[in-house]
Every structure is written in C-alpha cells, then in structure tokens.
Design a protein around this motif. Sequence first.
Motif, mmCIF file in Angstrom:
data_model
loop_
_atom_site.group_PDB
_atom_site.id
_atom_site.type_symbol
_atom_site.label_atom_id
_atom_site.label_comp_id
_atom_site.label_asym_id
_atom_site.label_seq_id
_atom_site.Cartn_x
_atom_site.Cartn_y
_atom_site.Cartn_z
ATOM 1 N N PRO A 158 0.838 -1.211 0.000
ATOM 2 C CA PRO A 158 0.000 0.000 0.000
ATOM 3 C C PRO A 158 0.869 1.255 0.000
ATOM 4 C CG PRO A 158 -0.092 -1.088 2.133
ATOM 5 C CD PRO A 158 0.700 -1.975 1.229
ATOM 6 N N ARG A 159 0.364 2.307 -0.649
ATOM 7 C CA ARG A 159 1.095 3.572 -0.726
ATOM 8 C C ARG A 159 0.975 4.315 0.597
ATOM 9 N NH1 ARG A 159 -0.595 6.559 -6.213
ATOM 10 N NH2 ARG A 159 0.665 8.178 -5.249
ATOM 11 N N ASP A 160 2.034 4.965 0.976
ATOM 12 C CA ASP A 160 2.045 5.784 2.178
ATOM 13 C C ASP A 160 1.791 7.233 1.752
ATOM 14 O OD1 ASP A 160 2.438 7.098 4.544
ATOM 15 O OD2 ASP A 160 4.410 6.207 4.942
ATOM 16 N N PHE A 161 0.495 7.576 1.707
ATOM 17 C CA PHE A 161 0.121 8.902 1.235
ATOM 18 C C PHE A 161 0.654 10.012 2.144
ATOM 19 C CE2 PHE A 161 -3.193 6.307 -0.812
ATOM 20 C CZ PHE A 161 -2.975 6.690 -2.116
ATOM 21 N N ASP A 162 0.701 9.760 3.438
ATOM 22 C CA ASP A 162 1.223 10.763 4.357
ATOM 23 C C ASP A 162 2.684 11.072 4.066
ATOM 24 O OD1 ASP A 162 -1.189 11.069 5.687
ATOM 25 O OD2 ASP A 162 -0.704 9.542 7.200
ATOM 26 N N ALA A 163 3.470 10.051 3.825
ATOM 27 C CA ALA A 163 4.891 10.248 3.514
ATOM 28 C C ALA A 163 5.049 10.975 2.177
ATOM 29 C CB ALA A 163 5.628 8.921 3.479
ATOM 30 N N GLU A 164 4.216 10.633 1.199
ATOM 31 C CA GLU A 164 4.283 11.293 -0.102
ATOM 32 C C GLU A 164 3.900 12.771 0.018
ATOM 33 O OE1 GLU A 164 2.241 9.217 -3.259
ATOM 34 O OE2 GLU A 164 2.968 7.287 -2.530
ATOM 35 N N LEU A 165 2.861 13.061 0.802
ATOM 36 C CA LEU A 165 2.455 14.445 1.006
ATOM 37 C C LEU A 165 3.535 15.242 1.740
ATOM 38 C CD1 LEU A 165 -1.328 14.097 1.892
ATOM 39 C CD2 LEU A 165 -0.338 15.171 -0.130
#
Length: 108
Positions: free
Chosen positions: A4-11
């Motif tokens: 799963p993608r870590d959207f928080d880290a990407e943001l």
Amino acid sequence: MRKPRDFDAELKALDDKTRELKTRKVQQLGELVIVTGADQLSTDELAGALVAIAETKETAKREAWAERGVMFFESRSRRTAPASGSNRRSAPGHQGSPQSPAGGTGSA
C-alpha cells in the motif's frame, strides 16, 4: 500482493520539496536585488518600483526591460566567466544551482 502507498509520507515529501523551492526562489530574488545594485535603494523605493513594473501591461516597455536584463546578464557573464559555455542570462532568477548566500537585501 502490492504494497500500500504511504500517502502521508508522499504528502510530506511534496510539502518539503515545495518549501525548498520557495526558499530557493526567495534566495535567488535576494541575490538578484544585490547583483543589480538595487539593494542600495530604500525598501519603499524598491517596493514601489516593483509594483509599478508588475502593473505595467505595455508590451513595448516590458520587452525593453527584458532586453536590458539580457544585456545585463550577458555583460556579467563576459566579466566573470570568459570562454564559459554556460548560459548566465538566467542565472540568479532561474537556475537550480546555489549561488553565493544572500547576506541581506538591505534598505537605506
């Protein structure tokens, strides 16, 4: 199975990159003020001149200013880096490489 993608880290990474780009832009604008000698103006004079320029819609004036800017950077590149193949015309305002630190824009 896919990770799963870590959207928080990407943001957070995008936010950090945005902050870095804004900081670089401010530094380069400060360097531009210094290199042109505009740091000798008072803050009010400089702000007034920039507001007037930003409000100008006359194409002929803007083209004349752009041409003068090109000549300024070309003459600087001849003095500072003879026989250099680099395009110094857009150095302070647009290049990604860091330059001398802006020691302050000063106001008279």
